[in-house]
Design a protein around this motif. Structure first.
Motif, PDB file in Angstrom:
ATOM      1  N   LEU D 108      54.148  44.809  40.184  1.00 11.37           N
ATOM      2  CA  LEU D 108      53.049  44.192  41.023  1.00 11.37           C
ATOM      3  C   LEU D 108      51.599  43.840  40.183  1.00 11.37           C
ATOM      4  N   TYR D 109      51.995  43.684  39.196  1.00 12.79           N
ATOM      5  CA  TYR D 109      51.200  43.054  38.065  1.00 12.79           C
ATOM      6  C   TYR D 109      51.257  41.370  38.417  1.00 12.79           C
ATOM      7  N   ILE D 110      52.540  41.885  38.136  1.00 11.04           N
ATOM      8  CA  ILE D 110      52.512  39.560  38.846  1.00 11.04           C
ATOM      9  C   ILE D 110      52.524  39.069  39.892  1.00 11.04           C
ATOM     10  N   THR D 111      52.804  39.566  40.854  1.00  6.45           N
ATOM     11  CA  THR D 111      52.661  39.367  42.500  1.00  6.45           C
ATOM     12  C   THR D 111      50.892  39.412  42.487  1.00  6.45           C
ATOM     13  N   LEU D 112      50.457  40.403  41.389  1.00  8.48           N
ATOM     14  CA  LEU D 112      48.676  40.136  41.807  1.00  8.48           C
ATOM     15  C   LEU D 112      48.697  38.858  41.207  1.00  8.48           C
ATOM     16  N   GLU D 113      49.470  38.524  40.068  1.00 12.22           N
ATOM     17  CA  GLU D 113      48.743  37.381  39.211  1.00 12.22           C
ATOM     18  C   GLU D 113      49.183  35.869  40.453  1.00 12.22           C
ATOM     19  N   LEU D 114      50.164  36.221  41.365  1.00 11.45           N
ATOM     20  CA  LEU D 114      50.666  34.923  42.525  1.00 11.45           C
ATOM     21  C   LEU D 114      49.603  34.706  43.171  1.00 11.45           C
ATOM     22  N   LEU D 115      49.282  35.842  43.683  1.00  8.87           N
ATOM     23  CA  LEU D 115      48.129  36.547  44.328  1.00  8.87           C
ATOM     24  C   LEU D 115      46.897  35.382  44.379  1.00  8.87           C
ATOM     25  N   VAL D 116      46.033  35.564  43.095  1.00 10.73           N
ATOM     26  CA  VAL D 116      45.057  34.475  42.131  1.00 10.73           C
ATOM     27  C   VAL D 116      45.491  33.599  42.206  1.00 10.73           C
ATOM     28  N   LEU D 117      46.772  32.914  42.183  1.00 11.68           N
ATOM     29  CA  LEU D 117      47.101  31.224  41.640  1.00 11.68           C
ATOM     30  C   LEU D 117      47.675  30.556  43.379  1.00 11.68           C
ATOM     31  N   CYS D 118      47.534  31.536  44.407  1.00 14.23           N
ATOM     32  CA  CYS D 118      47.737  30.958  45.697  1.00 14.23           C
ATOM     33  C   CYS D 118      45.889  31.051  46.506  1.00 14.23           C
ATOM     34  N   ALA D 119      45.481  31.849  45.838  1.00 15.83           N
ATOM     35  CA  ALA D 119      44.249  31.966  47.005  1.00 15.83           C
ATOM     36  C   ALA D 119      43.047  30.857  46.091  1.00 15.83           C
ATOM     37  N   VAL D 120      43.170  30.151  44.465  1.00 15.53           N
ATOM     38  CA  VAL D 120      42.105  29.732  44.188  1.00 15.53           C
ATOM     39  C   VAL D 120      42.346  28.690  44.924  1.00 15.53           C
ATOM     40  N   PRO D 121      43.642  28.147  44.176  1.00 15.46           N
ATOM     41  CA  PRO D 121      43.689  26.530  44.940  1.00 15.46           C
ATOM     42  C   PRO D 121      43.924  26.434  46.081  1.00 15.46           C
ATOM     43  N   LEU D 122      43.974  27.117  47.157  1.00 17.62           N
ATOM     44  CA  LEU D 122      43.353  27.118  48.443  1.00 17.62           C
ATOM     45  C   LEU D 122      42.179  26.886  48.646  1.00 17.62           C
ATOM     46  N   LEU D 123      41.121  28.013  47.868  1.00 23.55           N
ATOM     47  CA  LEU D 123      39.582  27.777  47.491  1.00 23.55           C
ATOM     48  C   LEU D 123      39.179  26.964  47.514  1.00 23.55           C
ATOM     49  N   ILE D 124      39.802  26.225  46.101  1.00 25.92           N
ATOM     50  CA  ILE D 124      39.197  25.257  45.964  1.00 25.92           C
ATOM     51  C   ILE D 124      39.878  23.633  46.400  1.00 25.92           C
ATOM     52  N   LEU D 125      40.438  23.780  47.879  1.00 28.54           N
ATOM     53  CA  LEU D 125      40.807  22.569  48.517  1.00 28.54           C
ATOM     54  C   LEU D 125      39.554  22.355  49.244  1.00 28.54           C
ATOM     55  N   ALA D 126      38.657  23.132  49.375  1.00 30.84           N
ATOM     56  CA  ALA D 126      37.012  22.785  50.064  1.00 30.84           C
ATOM     57  C   ALA D 126      37.286  21.360  49.139  1.00 30.84           C
ATOM     58  N   GLY D 127      36.428  21.241  47.834  1.00 34.99           N
ATOM     59  CA  GLY D 127      36.576  19.866  47.176  1.00 34.99           C
ATOM     60  C   GLY D 127      35.206  19.933  46.453  1.00 34.99           C
ATOM     61  N   SER D 128      33.942  21.112  47.135  1.00 34.85           N
ATOM     62  CA  SER D 128      32.653  21.033  46.597  1.00 34.85           C
ATOM     63  C   SER D 128      32.305  21.409  45.277  1.00 34.85           C
ATOM     64  N   GLY D 129      31.558  21.298  44.994  1.00 34.58           N
ATOM     65  CA  GLY D 129      31.496  21.830  43.266  1.00 34.58           C
ATOM     66  C   GLY D 129      30.828  23.102  43.793  1.00 34.58           C
ATOM     67  N   ALA D 130      30.309  23.931  44.248  1.00 36.84           N
ATOM     68  CA  ALA D 130      30.427  25.074  44.681  1.00 36.84           C
ATOM     69  C   ALA D 130      31.324  25.676  44.974  1.00 36.84           C
ATOM     70  N   ALA D 131      32.471  25.307  45.644  1.00 39.74           N
ATOM     71  CA  ALA D 131      33.590  25.989  45.708  1.00 39.74           C
ATOM     72  C   ALA D 131      34.395  25.845  44.847  1.00 39.74           C
ATOM     73  N   LEU D 132      34.322  24.385  44.018  1.00 41.87           N
ATOM     74  CA  LEU D 132      34.790  25.184  42.269  1.00 41.87           C
ATOM     75  C   LEU D 132      34.577  26.236  41.003  1.00 41.87           C
ATOM     76  N   ILE D 133      32.984  26.393  41.853  1.00 47.35           N
ATOM     77  CA  ILE D 133      32.749  27.214  40.695  1.00 47.35           C
ATOM     78  C   ILE D 133      32.945  28.486  41.477  1.00 47.35           C
ATOM     79  N   ALA D 134      33.211  28.593  42.354  1.00 50.42           N
ATOM     80  CA  ALA D 134      33.386  30.236  42.849  1.00 50.42           C
ATOM     81  C   ALA D 134      34.944  30.210  42.516  1.00 50.42           C
ATOM     82  N   GLY D 135      35.700  29.011  43.142  1.00 50.99           N
ATOM     83  CA  GLY D 135      36.876  29.436  42.561  1.00 50.99           C
ATOM     84  C   GLY D 135      36.990  29.866  41.039  1.00 50.99           C
ATOM     85  N   MET D 136      36.615  29.603  40.034  1.00 53.47           N
ATOM     86  CA  MET D 136      36.490  29.111  38.846  1.00 53.47           C
ATOM     87  C   MET D 136      35.866  30.879  38.256  1.00 53.47           C
ATOM     88  N   ARG D 137      35.175  31.098  38.869  1.00 52.84           N
ATOM     89  CA  ARG D 137      34.409  32.771  38.951  1.00 52.84           C
ATOM     90  C   ARG D 137      35.488  33.513  39.701  1.00 52.84           C
TER      91      ARG D 137
END
Lengths: 270, 93, 108, 476
Positions: D108-137
């Protein structure tokens, strides 16, 4: 601390106070008297104490699952217990882990802007001849080491990850020496090399699932050869992923348009 | 023999804790990363002491080597808008 | 007190130092370093507990978990650093909260 | 083409699993043929299949929304046209399925990490600086959370030599190591679930992602870590956790309801209103812990099983309906933002006349959030209310009702802007039909969940983790 003094950062820093009301105001006040920090330090000390107590309280002697692993080694298809756990007993974990690496490289590729070779060592810089020499001598040695680690993983320390890391180190040298134009790699080749390990792993998993009616259960006589097949393809892909993580990064050049983009969306109000 | 191993373990763990502390409080990022790579090598030694040679290999190659290179690259990149070629001393891992 | 306990204690010290730095530091590179120290602490604990019978071969399961964990944390480190470089390129920031503003922010 | 083939085949598999669980009860599968302490086991009961089904519905419908958004680009496609959008989308879907089926704490630990590594790239696809910062946070929070969780896993393995949740549940006894593991794992998962006061990262992440991705982040991603908390607290930790601990989580949940709703009222962007609403609604899920754990002490032993199952099923029901409603809301917000090229509340005044379908979808989803009949939210809240009174914990009922009123306030705030006021001189971009209907479809699903009443409840009761057995907590 590399604090940035360029004028372009000014708008970003002047934004904060405007949106800071309520909770943020309290936060600034707390920062001023350092209360939050003291409280947090205390919390960490408390945590450390709890963890110390925990560790001293753990059962002093335990063989864990060692006996269970040993009892099933003869059907695992490999001779090294760690490889057996990684690729047979808990092979599902490893499958997911390959996906983790692949996703990290995808995340990295999303952020690339424009083709550009790695700027670290342009031709003619001092030190280039050292690198050239290293490439000539080290690359064959590294390939040999990777092959050995892959082979040794069956019965001794080593395995797909270590071999992949050595392959990646060889790739780093090539990228640094401008021998490998990462950006010129055709898109399909890049994608295939990144996902090859996962594809082979998933194919093997699907085939054995159909054969044995159980996810990732290898037919007993074929376990060794299937694990070797997975390890070879995974090692290659890990090497490619790690090179991508290194060389596939966005070139760092600030653009004036960048700061406007930063303003195009708002932070939430709190 | 046991006294010797105790001294070695003690020195090793003390050095690790000291290195971790100094790399986390080091003001210069570049130095912090170099300390981190040294820390990774000490970790590899600790794995050998705990009879985990597989992890020692992985730590030396992936954690110290690879993370070290990536960190150096990142620190170099954010230090100046146009990266200067000074981060090549790190490809030994 | 024996050798595994000694290393396990070192592990929890490293974890606590890492979590402390992760929360109070603002610079993103420093936070990623702190994350790696936290990880080292956890891995040290896992390998130490695998080695609790002197003389006998250690339990291979925690070793496999640690190998997996190392790869996962390297993936996070690499992706985090690429994201950091992109953020710097785009906004000039190296911290989520401006480091000039306060030293003890509480982003976490 | 490939996209629909992937979606349809996953839907068929989930449907097949649902049918089998419904007919034959919980299913256990040993991966690699290795049973539990040595290998990894997968497990599907009513709760996990219900989540799988809701995930499939949301991923399928939101995918349809994205297909239509790509087909009719109007300048801002929010990153949907990236080469990597669909791979990440399907990796995310697969990861959800992996989370809901696993019961091995390290897996479950690995699946949770997978979730983050899918969600953050999808989030930063929005492309704005705010999205990048939000993704980093978001990435940093996830890193901190997963390290705490992993240390907990290490401490558990050190004591019990197993990583399987049911086996841990059978073995666990009180000890400092157990306590530390419970605290660390819970803390890590609370960070990822964004329970107040650890919610600080959520609004910027959910508010700056592309709309379809926000729908997944709010609708499903936070549920995954919450689901894991439920599995741990009512599986592995069942014999350990005290009433006080449950009440503490309930208290944080109540604060989340109030704080999140109040901040939702103060936002000036539609997506941020919805994101803060998620902060508030997460609070409801956490009332599960005091209702069930506290209920064991405060309720008469004779009818304990019924009420505790009711509290548990109610909270899970509410969670499922929130997933559908919140996804619908974000998709509707995406349509509105697509039309007005902005989601600022003062720039979408009167948009309801041009986008009746989207605003109607928003309103329908709002009905579910407020907990009005006949929505799924109503059924969930009703069951939780009944269980609160039956187990003599009326104070949680107060919080539940207050939260409904506050939700009504921010839903009506949005509706007032979009429907009631009229602006004469304003131009909107055309929004493709498919996008609008996708939002409405999800809102209707959330309503349907309430109308279908007993069927989902019966499904949730299959191998319910909330029914206590004598003397050994909630072990299945």
């Amino acid at each position: 601390m590399t604090s940035n003094k360029s004028p372009t950062t000014e708008p970003a820093s002047t934004r904060r106070p405007k949106s800071s009301s309520g909770a943020a105001g309290v936060r600034e006040f707390a920062a001023e008297i350092g209360f939050a920090r003291v409280a947090f330090n205390l919390l960490v000390v408390l945590l450390l104490g709890l963890l110390f107590w925990t560790v001293l309280d753990l059962p002093p002697q335990s063989a864990g699952l060692h006996a269970k692993v040993k009892a099933h080694m003869h059907v695992s298809g490999v001779a090294s217990p760690i490889t057996a756990v990684l690729l047979n007993f808990r092979g599902y974990d490893t499958l997911l882990e390959i996906v983790v690496l692949l996703l990290a490289s995808i995340g990295c590729l999303i952020l690339r802007d424009a083709p550009q070779s790695h700027p670290a060592l342009a031709p003619g810089r001092p030190g280039k001849w050292v690198l050239d020499g290293m490439i000539h001598v080290l690359i064959p040695v590294m390939l040999l080491t990777a092959g050995y680690l892959l082979w040794a993983g069956d019965h001794a320390p080593g395995g797909a990850f270590q071999a992949g890391a050595v392959l990646a180190a060889a790739g780093f040298l090539l990228v640094l020496g401008n021998r490998m134009r990462f950006w010129r790699t055709p898109e399909w080749l890049l994608r295939l090399s990144l996902s090859f390990g996962m594809i082979v792993f998933v194919l093997v998993a699907s085939v054995v699932t159909i054969l044995t009616k159980n996810l990732l259960q290898y037919p007993e006589n074929y376990a060794g050869i299937l694990i070797l097949l997975i390890e070879i393809s995974v090692a290659g892909s890990i090497g490619c992923v790690l090179i991508t993580l290194f060389a596939g990064h966005p070139p760092v050049t600030r653009t004036p348009a960048a700061d406007q983009l930063w303003h195009s969306n708002d932070e939430p109000k709190e | 023999m046991t006294a010797l191993t105790w001294i070695f373990d003690g020195l090793l763990t003390a050095a690790m804790v000291y290195l971790a502390w100094s790399l986390l409080s080091e003001r210069d990022l570049f130095k912090a990363v170099v300390l981190f790579i040294a820390f990774g090598l000490l970790m590899a030694l600790a794995w050998v002491r705990l009879r985990a040679p597989d992890i020692a290999l992985a730590e030396a190659a992936i954690s110290a080597g690879l993370s070290g290179v990536l960190l150096l690259d990142a620190v170099g990149a954010i230090r100046s808008p146009n990266p200067v070629p000074e981060d090549t001393s790190s490809d030994s891992g | 007190m024996n050798q595994p306990t000694w290393y396990a204690l070192t592990g929890v010290i490293l974890f606590s130092m890492g979590i402390h730095a992760f929360v109070i530091r603002t610079h993103l590179v420093r936070r990623i370093l702190a994350f790696n120290i936290m990880g080292s602490g956890v891995f040290l604990l896992l390998v130490a507990i695998a080695h609790r019978i002197p003389g006998a071969a250690p339990d291979p399961v925690p070793h496999a978990l640690v190998l997996t964990g190392i790869v996962v944390s390297v993936s996070f480190t690499a992706f985090g650093l690429v994201l950091l470089k992109k953020i710097y390129a785009k906004t000039g920031k190296t911290a989520l909260i401006d480091p000039t503003e306060s030293t003890s922010d509480q982003t976490n | 083409m490939l996209v629909s083939a992937g979606a349809v085949s996953t839907l068929v598999c989930v449907g097949g699993l649902l049918r089998r669980v419904w007919l034959t009860g919980p299913i256990r599968h040993t991966v690699g043929g290795w049973s539990s302490p040595l290998g990894i086991e997968l497990y599907a009961d009513g709760l996990s299949t219900a989540l799988l089904a809701v995930t499939a519905v949301i991923m399928g419908t939101a995918g349809f929304y994205v297909v239509d958004a790509i087909r009719h680009k109007n300048g801002h496609t929010e990153g949907y046209d990236s080469d990597f959008f669909w791979p990440l989308w399907f990796f995310l879907w697969t990861t959800f399925n992996a989370v809901f089926l696993s019961r091995d704490v390290f897996n479950l630990y690995i699946t949770l990490e997978l979730l983050v590594l899918c969600a953050v790239p999808l989030l930063i696809l929005a492309g704005s600086g705010a999205a990048l910062i939000a993704g980093m946070r978001y990435l940093l929070v996830a890193m901190l959370g997963s390290m705490c969780y992993l240390l907990g896993v290490a401490l558990l393995y050190a004591q019990y030599d197993t990583l399987s949740i049911p086996q841990l549940g059978a073995l666990m006894v009180s000890s400092p190591g157990t306590a530390a593991a419970v605290v660390l794992m819970t803390l890590g998962l609370l960070l990822k679930t964004a329970l107040f006061p650890l919610h600080f990262w959520l609004p910027s992440a959910h508010g700056n992602a592309p709309a379809a991705v926000s729908a997944l982040l709010s609708g499903l991603v936070v549920k995954a870590s919450f689901y894991l908390l439920v599995r741990l607290w009512f599986g592995a930790f069942a014999g350990i956790v005290s009433v006080g601990a449950g009440n503490f989580l309930g208290l944080l949940g109540s604060l989340a309801i109030i704080w999140g709703s109040l901040l939702a009222l103060r936002q000036q962007r539609l997506k941020l209103v919805i994101a803060y609403s998620t902060v508030a609604q997460i609070g409801y899920f956490f009332l599960l812990f005091p209702l069930v754990i506290g209920g064991t002490q405060l309720c008469a032993p004779s009818d304990r099983v019924d009420w505790l199952t009711m509290a548990g099923s109610g909270a899970m029901y509410f969670m499922l309906s929130h997933a559908l409603a919140k996804a619908a809301m974000f998709l509707a917000a995406g349509c509105i933002a697509h039309a007005a090229a902005s989601d600022r509340l003062n720039e979408v005044i009167g948009i309801g006349r041009y986008l009746p379908v989207s605003v109607f979808a928003f309103a329908l989803a709002g009905v579910s959030l407020m907990g009005l009949p006949p929505s799924g939210g109503f059924v969930g809240k009703w069951m939780m209310l009944k269980a609160a009174f039956a187990t003599n914990q009326w104070w949680w009922a107060m919080v539940i009702s207050l939260g409904g009123l506050l939700a009504a306030a921010y839903v009506f705030m949005v509706l007032k802007q979009t429907v009631v006021f009229r602006l004469v001189d304003i131009r909107f971009y055309e929004v493709p039909r498919g996008m609008q209907w996708a939002a409405l479809l999800l809102a209707l699903f959330s309503l349907l969940l309430g109308v279908s009443g007993q069927v989902p409840l019966d499904l949730l009761a299959v191998g319910s983790p909330f029914s206590p057995r004598a003397g050994q907590g909630w072990l299945p």
